[in-house]
Design an enzyme around this catalytic site. Structure first.
Site, PDB file in Angstrom:
ATOM      1  N   LYS A 125       0.890  -1.158  -0.187  1.00 17.45           N
ATOM      2  CA  LYS A 125      -0.032   0.109  -0.009  1.00 17.45           C
ATOM      3  C   LYS A 125       0.753   1.276  -0.155  1.00 17.45           C
ATOM      4  O   LYS A 125       0.739   2.098  -0.821  1.00 17.45           O
ATOM      5  CB  LYS A 125      -1.004  -0.089   1.486  1.00 17.45           C
ATOM      6  CG  LYS A 125      -1.671   1.487   1.347  1.00 17.45           C
ATOM      7  CD  LYS A 125      -2.290   1.557   2.867  1.00 17.45           C
ATOM      8  CE  LYS A 125      -2.383   2.999   2.956  1.00 17.45           C
ATOM      9  NZ  LYS A 125      -2.505   3.459   4.463  1.00 17.45           N
ATOM     10  N   ASP A 144      -6.526   0.640   0.688  1.00 15.78           N
ATOM     11  CA  ASP A 144      -6.625   0.736   2.137  1.00 15.78           C
ATOM     12  C   ASP A 144      -7.719   0.303   2.700  1.00 15.78           C
ATOM     13  O   ASP A 144      -8.389  -0.515   1.992  1.00 15.78           O
ATOM     14  CB  ASP A 144      -6.230   2.434   2.491  1.00 15.78           C
ATOM     15  CG  ASP A 144      -7.623   3.222   2.026  1.00 15.78           C
ATOM     16  OD1 ASP A 144      -8.475   2.619   1.226  1.00 15.78           O
ATOM     17  OD2 ASP A 144      -7.800   4.248   2.551  1.00 15.78           O
TER      18      ASP A 144
END
Length: 215
Positions: A125, A144
């Site tokens: 991420k 996320d």
């Protein structure tokens, strides 16, 4: 899971609808350079971007470069980032990450997934945020908690909302590469304003007809 063609059609509609609703969607972490974005993204884990921006305003004045974090006592970093939560682990990762940047990359951030992912505290991420926002060459969609949860609700993945790497793989397959960065920003805005984890505003949701996990 829906067929690839169906997911591609859904994604096209999702992007079209959300672009109208959030025409200015972009990264909400304040930063002046890729290094600041890296630190801010590490701090954003289990913390709101609003809080991170409050903390980094002073943090980057006192620690503007990797050398500043690498040479500082970890306790000093902990105190500076305490309000972001999980501050001990984050401080340890930041110090180690900055040490690696200096020793292994001559003080400059690497610009590829493999080397970014090898830095302490940097998962896919965080690396995707850097590659997409700072360097303009994303390796995939940023997943996320908002993106993962909404991707499940929209039938874009067959995996659970916490299986970020698998969800990213599914999204990369059905989202055009030119939209990898943008769709992340759009889904995050949608998650913050409408499709909230608690008390989602389904009556106001422009994507409700595509939702398969309704409140």
């Amino acid at each position: 899971m829906h067929s690839l063609d169906d997911r591609k059609k859904r994604v096209t509609n999702v992007i079209r609808v959300l672009k109208k609703q959030f025409p200015d969607a972009q990264c909400s972490l304040d930063h002046k350079n890729p290094f600041h974005l890296l630190i801010a993204t590490i701090l954003s884990a289990q913390c709101t971007d609003v809080r991170v921006n409050i903390v980094t305003k002073d943090l980057f004045q006192n620690f503007p470069a990797p050398e500043d974090f690498a040479s500082a006592p970890v306790e000093e970093i902990e105190e500076a980032i305490r309000s972001t939560g999980f501050y001990r682990n984050k401080a340890k990762n930041i110090k180690s990450c900055c040490t690696d940047i200096i020793q292994k990359h001559s003080g400059s951030l690497p610009e590829n997934m493999k080397e970014l992912n090898a830095l302490s505290g940097v998962g896919r991420k965080t690396a995707n945020v850097l590659l997409g926002v700072a360097f303009g060459k994303p390796d995939g969609v940023v997943v996320d908690t908002h993106v993962g949860r909404i991707a499940v609700k929209l039938g874009l993945t067959a995996h659970g909302p916490k299986e970020a790497v698998k969800i990213e793989r599914d999204l990369n397959e059905c989202v055009g590469k030119e939209h990898w960065v943008g769709i992340g920003h759009l889904l995050i805005e949608h998650g913050r304003t409408t499709c909230k984890a608690r008390n989602p505003k389904c009556d106001d949701c422009k994507l409700y007809k595509y939702c398969e996990v309704r409140a």
